[in-house]
Write a protein that holds these residues in place. Structure first.
Motif, PDB file in Angstrom:
ATOM      1  N   CYS A   1     -35.817 -82.755  66.410  1.00  0.00           N
ATOM      2  CA  CYS A   1     -36.664 -83.466  65.447  1.00  0.00           C
ATOM      3  C   CYS A   1     -36.947 -84.889  65.935  1.00  0.00           C
ATOM      4  O   CYS A   1     -36.244 -85.425  66.772  1.00  0.00           O
ATOM      5  CB  CYS A   1     -35.966 -83.542  64.093  1.00  0.00           C
ATOM      6  SG  CYS A   1     -35.734 -81.942  63.315  1.00  0.00           S
ATOM      7  N   ILE A   2     -37.959 -85.478  65.345  1.00  0.00           N
ATOM      8  CA  ILE A   2     -38.295 -86.863  65.686  1.00  0.00           C
ATOM      9  C   ILE A   2     -37.173 -87.759  65.188  1.00  0.00           C
ATOM     10  O   ILE A   2     -36.842 -87.766  64.010  1.00  0.00           O
ATOM     11  CB  ILE A   2     -39.634 -87.279  65.050  1.00  0.00           C
ATOM     12  CG1 ILE A   2     -40.766 -86.479  65.671  1.00  0.00           C
ATOM     13  CG2 ILE A   2     -39.870 -88.771  65.216  1.00  0.00           C
ATOM     14  CD1 ILE A   2     -42.098 -86.680  64.995  1.00  0.00           C
ATOM     15  N   GLN A   3     -36.582 -88.495  66.113  1.00  0.00           N
ATOM     16  CA  GLN A   3     -35.497 -89.392  65.765  1.00  0.00           C
ATOM     17  C   GLN A   3     -35.795 -90.837  66.144  1.00  0.00           C
ATOM     18  O   GLN A   3     -35.174 -91.749  65.625  1.00  0.00           O
ATOM     19  CB  GLN A   3     -34.213 -88.944  66.464  1.00  0.00           C
ATOM     20  CG  GLN A   3     -33.741 -87.589  65.999  1.00  0.00           C
ATOM     21  CD  GLN A   3     -32.432 -87.190  66.624  1.00  0.00           C
ATOM     22  OE1 GLN A   3     -31.793 -87.965  67.308  1.00  0.00           O
ATOM     23  NE2 GLN A   3     -32.030 -85.960  66.384  1.00  0.00           N
ATOM     24  N   LYS A   4     -36.712 -91.011  67.058  1.00  0.00           N
ATOM     25  CA  LYS A   4     -37.050 -92.371  67.503  1.00  0.00           C
ATOM     26  C   LYS A   4     -38.565 -92.531  67.373  1.00  0.00           C
ATOM     27  O   LYS A   4     -39.318 -91.647  67.745  1.00  0.00           O
ATOM     28  CB  LYS A   4     -36.650 -92.569  68.969  1.00  0.00           C
ATOM     29  CG  LYS A   4     -35.184 -92.301  69.261  1.00  0.00           C
ATOM     30  CD  LYS A   4     -34.933 -92.377  70.749  1.00  0.00           C
ATOM     31  CE  LYS A   4     -33.518 -91.997  71.105  1.00  0.00           C
ATOM     32  NZ  LYS A   4     -33.308 -92.043  72.549  1.00  0.00           N
ATOM     33  N   PHE A   5     -38.954 -93.657  66.861  1.00  0.00           N
ATOM     34  CA  PHE A   5     -40.383 -93.929  66.762  1.00  0.00           C
ATOM     35  C   PHE A   5     -40.621 -95.434  66.844  1.00  0.00           C
ATOM     36  O   PHE A   5     -39.722 -96.234  66.582  1.00  0.00           O
ATOM     37  CB  PHE A   5     -40.978 -93.370  65.464  1.00  0.00           C
ATOM     38  CG  PHE A   5     -40.472 -94.053  64.239  1.00  0.00           C
ATOM     39  CD1 PHE A   5     -41.154 -95.130  63.694  1.00  0.00           C
ATOM     40  CD2 PHE A   5     -39.306 -93.632  63.629  1.00  0.00           C
ATOM     41  CE1 PHE A   5     -40.677 -95.775  62.575  1.00  0.00           C
ATOM     42  CE2 PHE A   5     -38.823 -94.268  62.500  1.00  0.00           C
ATOM     43  CZ  PHE A   5     -39.510 -95.344  61.971  1.00  0.00           C
TER      44      PHE A   5
ATOM     45  N   ALA B   1     -45.273 -94.054  69.173  1.00  0.00           N
ATOM     46  CA  ALA B   1     -44.430 -93.182  69.990  1.00  0.00           C
ATOM     47  C   ALA B   1     -43.503 -92.413  69.044  1.00  0.00           C
ATOM     48  O   ALA B   1     -42.829 -93.007  68.210  1.00  0.00           O
ATOM     49  CB  ALA B   1     -43.612 -93.990  70.979  1.00  0.00           C
ATOM     50  N   LEU B   2     -43.481 -91.084  69.165  1.00  0.00           N
ATOM     51  CA  LEU B   2     -42.624 -90.209  68.366  1.00  0.00           C
ATOM     52  C   LEU B   2     -41.769 -89.388  69.331  1.00  0.00           C
ATOM     53  O   LEU B   2     -42.281 -88.538  70.050  1.00  0.00           O
ATOM     54  CB  LEU B   2     -43.471 -89.268  67.490  1.00  0.00           C
ATOM     55  CG  LEU B   2     -44.472 -89.955  66.560  1.00  0.00           C
ATOM     56  CD1 LEU B   2     -45.413 -88.936  65.941  1.00  0.00           C
ATOM     57  CD2 LEU B   2     -43.737 -90.712  65.487  1.00  0.00           C
ATOM     58  N   LEU B   3     -40.429 -89.640  69.338  1.00  0.00           N
ATOM     59  CA  LEU B   3     -39.542 -89.012  70.318  1.00  0.00           C
ATOM     60  C   LEU B   3     -38.340 -88.353  69.633  1.00  0.00           C
ATOM     61  O   LEU B   3     -37.891 -88.801  68.582  1.00  0.00           O
ATOM     62  CB  LEU B   3     -39.017 -90.061  71.309  1.00  0.00           C
ATOM     63  CG  LEU B   3     -40.062 -90.904  72.046  1.00  0.00           C
ATOM     64  CD1 LEU B   3     -39.372 -91.980  72.864  1.00  0.00           C
ATOM     65  CD2 LEU B   3     -40.925 -90.028  72.915  1.00  0.00           C
ATOM     66  N   ASP B   4     -37.797 -87.316  70.292  1.00  0.00           N
ATOM     67  CA  ASP B   4     -36.555 -86.715  69.813  1.00  0.00           C
ATOM     68  C   ASP B   4     -35.381 -87.371  70.541  1.00  0.00           C
ATOM     69  O   ASP B   4     -35.551 -88.375  71.235  1.00  0.00           O
ATOM     70  CB  ASP B   4     -36.567 -85.193  69.994  1.00  0.00           C
ATOM     71  CG  ASP B   4     -36.629 -84.754  71.452  1.00  0.00           C
ATOM     72  OD1 ASP B   4     -36.489 -85.605  72.356  1.00  0.00           O
ATOM     73  OD2 ASP B   4     -36.794 -83.548  71.694  1.00  0.00           O
ATOM     74  N   ASP B   5     -34.174 -86.800  70.399  1.00  0.00           N
ATOM     75  CA  ASP B   5     -32.997 -87.442  70.987  1.00  0.00           C
ATOM     76  C   ASP B   5     -32.962 -87.367  72.516  1.00  0.00           C
ATOM     77  O   ASP B   5     -32.228 -88.096  73.157  1.00  0.00           O
ATOM     78  CB  ASP B   5     -31.708 -86.865  70.399  1.00  0.00           C
ATOM     79  CG  ASP B   5     -31.481 -85.416  70.789  1.00  0.00           C
ATOM     80  OD1 ASP B   5     -32.463 -84.719  71.102  1.00  0.00           O
ATOM     81  OD2 ASP B   5     -30.313 -84.983  70.761  1.00  0.00           O
ATOM     82  N   LYS B   6     -33.791 -86.489  73.107  1.00  0.00           N
ATOM     83  CA  LYS B   6     -33.860 -86.397  74.576  1.00  0.00           C
ATOM     84  C   LYS B   6     -35.066 -87.163  75.124  1.00  0.00           C
ATOM     85  O   LYS B   6     -35.440 -86.980  76.278  1.00  0.00           O
ATOM     86  CB  LYS B   6     -33.943 -84.934  74.998  1.00  0.00           C
ATOM     87  CG  LYS B   6     -32.699 -84.151  74.644  1.00  0.00           C
ATOM     88  CD  LYS B   6     -32.839 -82.711  75.039  1.00  0.00           C
ATOM     89  CE  LYS B   6     -31.594 -81.949  74.612  1.00  0.00           C
ATOM     90  NZ  LYS B   6     -31.743 -80.506  74.835  1.00  0.00           N
TER      91      LYS B   6
END
Length: 165
Positions: free
Chosen positions: A91-95, A115-120
């Motif tokens: 899931c998206i965790q960093k934005f 920017a929409l990023l997951d944990d990887k």
């Protein structure tokens, strides 16, 4: 042998008196022990009676069954938690969001990059460029924090900001 028998006859009264005292002490000790055993037995019967006339063994077995049931429930919860943790990693965790002015002749900071990023650090960057007569939106995939497309200065900034969260 005769000497021993003579000795016993001579001190017969003393020996009998000592033995009577010992027997009396032993009798008193037996009474005290019976009293103590009676008290312990009363406490034992009260303990075994338990709550609401259920005996202690039934109560312990009931609670052991509840403990076994709780262990099964806890194991199920652990499995569900592990599955959820694996799903949350995707899931998206960093934005991060940045607004900026793309062109000098356009008034406000109406352009943006998200920017929409997951944990990887996998995800996307969405960029909306606002011009006076048109607006364009771009989506660029991000794989492990790197884009295979060229990124603008603002997109690189928003990507670094999201990765560092």
């Amino acid at each position: 042998m005769q000497q021993v028998l003579d000795l016993f006859q001579e001190y017969n009264i003393y020996i009998t008196a000592v033995m009577a005292i010992i027997i009396l002490l032993l009798f008193i000790m037996v009474i005290v022990l019976f009293n103590s055993v009676s008290k312990v037995e009363k406490r034992y019967r009260k303990l075994m009676r338990g709550i609401n006339n259920k005996n202690l063994e039934e109560l312990i077995n009931t609670y052991l069954d509840k403990v076994d049931s709780s262990l099964l429930i806890a194991e199920e919860a652990r499995e569900i938690s592990g599955a959820m943790k694996a799903q949350l990693g995707k899931c998206i965790q960093k934005f991060a969001v940045i607004r900026y002015k793309a062109f000098e002749d356009v008034g406000s900071d109406l352009s943006f990059s998200i920017a929409l990023l997951d944990d990887k650090n996998d995800g996307i960057i969405l960029t909306g460029i606002y011009a006076r007569y048109e607006s364009t939106t771009y989506a660029k995939p991000i794989d492990k924090g790197i884009s295979r497309y060229d990124l603008s200065e603002e997109e690189e900034k928003v990507l670094k900001e999201a990765i560092n969260k």
